[in-house]
Design a protein around this motif. Structure first.
Motif, PDB file in Angstrom:
ATOM      1  N   GLN A  58       7.906  -1.237   4.004  1.00 23.47           N
ATOM      2  CA  GLN A  58       7.632  -0.750   2.648  1.00 23.47           C
ATOM      3  C   GLN A  58       6.443  -1.487   2.033  1.00 23.47           C
ATOM      4  O   GLN A  58       5.592  -0.888   1.351  1.00 23.47           O
ATOM      5  CB  GLN A  58       8.880  -0.922   1.772  1.00 23.47           C
ATOM      6  N   ARG A  59       6.447  -2.844   2.324  1.00 19.29           N
ATOM      7  CA  ARG A  59       5.335  -3.626   1.782  1.00 19.29           C
ATOM      8  C   ARG A  59       4.016  -3.170   2.385  1.00 19.29           C
ATOM      9  O   ARG A  59       3.018  -3.024   1.680  1.00 19.29           O
ATOM     10  CB  ARG A  59       5.589  -5.113   2.073  1.00 19.29           C
ATOM     11  N   TYR A  60       4.025  -2.950   3.729  1.00 15.90           N
ATOM     12  CA  TYR A  60       2.807  -2.476   4.393  1.00 15.90           C
ATOM     13  C   TYR A  60       2.369  -1.127   3.837  1.00 15.90           C
ATOM     14  O   TYR A  60       1.185  -0.881   3.586  1.00 15.90           O
ATOM     15  CB  TYR A  60       3.032  -2.380   5.904  1.00 15.90           C
ATOM     16  N   LEU A  61       3.395  -0.276   3.691  1.00 16.85           N
ATOM     17  CA  LEU A  61       3.068   1.047   3.137  1.00 16.85           C
ATOM     18  C   LEU A  61       2.499   0.920   1.724  1.00 16.85           C
ATOM     19  O   LEU A  61       1.547   1.605   1.354  1.00 16.85           O
ATOM     20  CB  LEU A  61       4.324   1.941   3.136  1.00 16.85           C
ATOM     21  N   PHE A  62       3.136  -0.011   0.967  1.00 10.36           N
ATOM     22  CA  PHE A  62       2.669  -0.209  -0.408  1.00 10.36           C
ATOM     23  C   PHE A  62       1.236  -0.710  -0.413  1.00 10.36           C
ATOM     24  O   PHE A  62       0.363  -0.201  -1.155  1.00 10.36           O
ATOM     25  CB  PHE A  62       3.604  -1.193  -1.118  1.00 10.36           C
ATOM     26  N   TYR A  63       0.996  -1.741   0.436  1.00  7.94           N
ATOM     27  CA  TYR A  63      -0.363  -2.281   0.499  1.00  7.94           C
ATOM     28  C   TYR A  63      -1.358  -1.229   0.975  1.00  7.94           C
ATOM     29  O   TYR A  63      -2.490  -1.135   0.480  1.00  7.94           O
ATOM     30  CB  TYR A  63      -0.406  -3.494   1.423  1.00  7.94           C
ATOM     31  N   THR A  64      -0.855  -0.443   1.984  1.00 13.30           N
ATOM     32  CA  THR A  64      -1.747   0.612   2.502  1.00 13.30           C
ATOM     33  C   THR A  64      -2.073   1.615   1.411  1.00 13.30           C
ATOM     34  O   THR A  64      -3.233   2.024   1.230  1.00 13.30           O
ATOM     35  CB  THR A  64      -1.092   1.324   3.696  1.00 13.30           C
ATOM     36  N   VAL A  65      -0.995   1.982   0.702  1.00 13.88           N
ATOM     37  CA  VAL A  65      -1.214   2.945  -0.396  1.00 13.88           C
ATOM     38  C   VAL A  65      -2.135   2.353  -1.452  1.00 13.88           C
ATOM     39  O   VAL A  65      -3.045   3.014  -1.975  1.00 13.88           O
ATOM     40  CB  VAL A  65       0.138   3.363  -1.002  1.00 13.88           C
TER      41      VAL A  65
ATOM     42  N   VAL B 191      12.482  -3.175   7.126  1.00 15.76           N
ATOM     43  CA  VAL B 191      12.250  -2.046   6.211  1.00 15.76           C
ATOM     44  C   VAL B 191      11.389  -2.494   5.033  1.00 15.76           C
ATOM     45  O   VAL B 191      10.462  -1.816   4.607  1.00 15.76           O
ATOM     46  CB  VAL B 191      13.599  -1.459   5.748  1.00 15.76           C
ATOM     47  N   ARG B 192      11.750  -3.695   4.521  1.00 14.83           N
ATOM     48  CA  ARG B 192      10.989  -4.203   3.376  1.00 14.83           C
ATOM     49  C   ARG B 192       9.527  -4.465   3.755  1.00 14.83           C
ATOM     50  O   ARG B 192       8.611  -4.203   2.968  1.00 14.83           O
ATOM     51  CB  ARG B 192      11.634  -5.483   2.845  1.00 14.83           C
ATOM     52  N   ARG B 193       9.384  -5.035   4.999  1.00 13.24           N
ATOM     53  CA  ARG B 193       8.008  -5.268   5.449  1.00 13.24           C
ATOM     54  C   ARG B 193       7.234  -3.939   5.563  1.00 13.24           C
ATOM     55  O   ARG B 193       6.059  -3.831   5.170  1.00 13.24           O
ATOM     56  CB  ARG B 193       8.010  -5.990   6.790  1.00 13.24           C
TER      57      ARG B 193
ATOM     58  N   VAL C  40      20.211  -7.700   8.078  1.00  6.20           N
ATOM     59  CA  VAL C  40      19.167  -8.409   7.314  1.00  6.20           C
ATOM     60  C   VAL C  40      17.810  -8.196   7.963  1.00  6.20           C
ATOM     61  O   VAL C  40      16.814  -7.908   7.296  1.00  6.20           O
ATOM     62  CB  VAL C  40      19.501  -9.902   7.207  1.00  6.20           C
ATOM     63  N   MET C  41      17.754  -8.323   9.275  1.00  6.48           N
ATOM     64  CA  MET C  41      16.491  -8.147   9.979  1.00  6.48           C
ATOM     65  C   MET C  41      15.984  -6.723   9.798  1.00  6.48           C
ATOM     66  O   MET C  41      14.785  -6.490   9.603  1.00  6.48           O
ATOM     67  CB  MET C  41      16.677  -8.462  11.469  1.00  6.48           C
ATOM     68  N   LYS C  42      16.988  -5.823   9.890  1.00  7.25           N
ATOM     69  CA  LYS C  42      16.593  -4.425   9.712  1.00  7.25           C
ATOM     70  C   LYS C  42      16.040  -4.189   8.310  1.00  7.25           C
ATOM     71  O   LYS C  42      15.028  -3.514   8.114  1.00  7.25           O
ATOM     72  CB  LYS C  42      17.807  -3.542   9.988  1.00  7.25           C
TER      73      LYS C  42
END
Length: 307
Positions: free
Chosen positions: A40-47, A36-38, A30-32
């Motif tokens: 992805q979220r960071y990448l999404f926000y960055t994108v 990963v989701r975080r 779950v933490m992993k």
């Protein structure tokens, strides 16, 4: 442990949810997965941020390009407006040129008409001039014929004067008073007597006062004084009466001709060609002269003479 799908309690060692059959994930997974989701979220926000930044940059660039394009369009519009103004001015000038050209064409047409009229007038005047030349030639021929006739008449008149004239000495001529008529002509001394008459009279044509007594020669002749010396002229009334109506020819000097009229005065005949006219016009013409012909009388004069 709670199922992540149905949110029900299940045993901690369960691998599958007994209620919904959802596989149970460990906390590490779950933490992993959360990481990963975080990520992805960071990448999404960055994108998203990059996309927004890129979009903003693109919009800014588009805006700048649009501003530049608008400015260029404005400049082009101003240029078009200026060109339109120049075109309008050019059209106005062209219209004015057309009017000027029409005016010049009208002036040229008027000038051509005037030139044609002037040419016609010139031809008419040339014809008239040629006619005048022809008439002038005819008049010159007539004048020459008249001159020849006058010369012949002068010769005849001179012959008549010589034939009818009576010779007279200068002494006898001075005994006849001088008439104040037919005395003009070239006058070198300005005394009122022509040089020709002074030579006939015996006075000096270059001296207004021949004898130097203070009186001009003409004044002395007409008043009966001797302009050639002292005293009065030797006027002889008896001799004058014997020569009235006669032509006297000087036998001395330049042999001038004189006519003694009914008033007892002598008239200078001058040029023999003018002698007859001078005598005929003289109011003292008398029938004592052999060539006398009475002047024609008017009807009223004839009536008065009859009465």
């Amino acid at each position: 442990m709670i199922c992540t799908r149905c949110n029900r309690q299940m045993p901690d060692d369960s691998t599958v949810c007994p209620h919904c059959g959802q596989p149970v994930v460990s906390s590490e997974q779950v933490m992993k997965e959360i990481k990963v989701r975080r990520l992805q979220r960071y990448l999404f926000y960055t994108v998203v941020v990059l996309i927004v930044i890129a979009a903003v940059a693109i919009m800014v660039r588009i805006y700048n390009n649009n501003t530049k394009l608008v400015l260029e369009i404005s400049q082009v519009k101003q240029s078009l407006e200026g060109a339109q103004g120049e075109l309008t001015a050019a059209q106005t000038e062209l219209e004015q040129k057309k009017q000027d050209l029409a005016k010049i064409q009208a002036e040229l047409a008027e000038s051509a008409r005037k030139m044609q009229s002037a040419d016609s007038q010139l031809k008419e005047k040339t014809t008239a001039y040629q006619n005048l030349l022809t008439e002038k030639t005819a008049l010159e021929q007539t004048s020459e014929q008249c001159r020849m006739n006058l010369n012949l008449a002068d010769a005849n008149i001179y012959g008549l004067i010589v034939k009818l004239g009576t010779g007279v000495t200068n002494k006898n001529l001075m005994s006849i008073p001088l008439a104040d008529a037919n005395l003009g002509g070239e006058d070198s001394d300005d005394d009122g007597l022509s040089d020709t008459i002074e030579r006939s009279l015996g006075s000096d044509p270059n001296k207004a006062d021949t004898d130097g007594d203070g009186y001009d020669d003409k004044v002395e002749w007409l008043r009966g004084y001797n302009p050639l010396g002292e005293g009065m002229l030797p006027i002889n009334p008896q001799y004058v009466n014997t020569v009235k109506g006669k032509i006297l020819l000087q036998i001395e000097g330049d042999k001038s001709a004189w006519y003694v009229a009914g008033d007892g005065k002598r008239y200078y005949l001058g040029n023999p060609g003018d002698a007859y006219a001078v005598m005929r016009q003289n109011e003292y013409w008398t029938k004592d002269w052999p060539g006398y012909a009475p002047p024609l009388m008017s009807t009223s004069e004839e009536t008065m003479a009859t009465e």
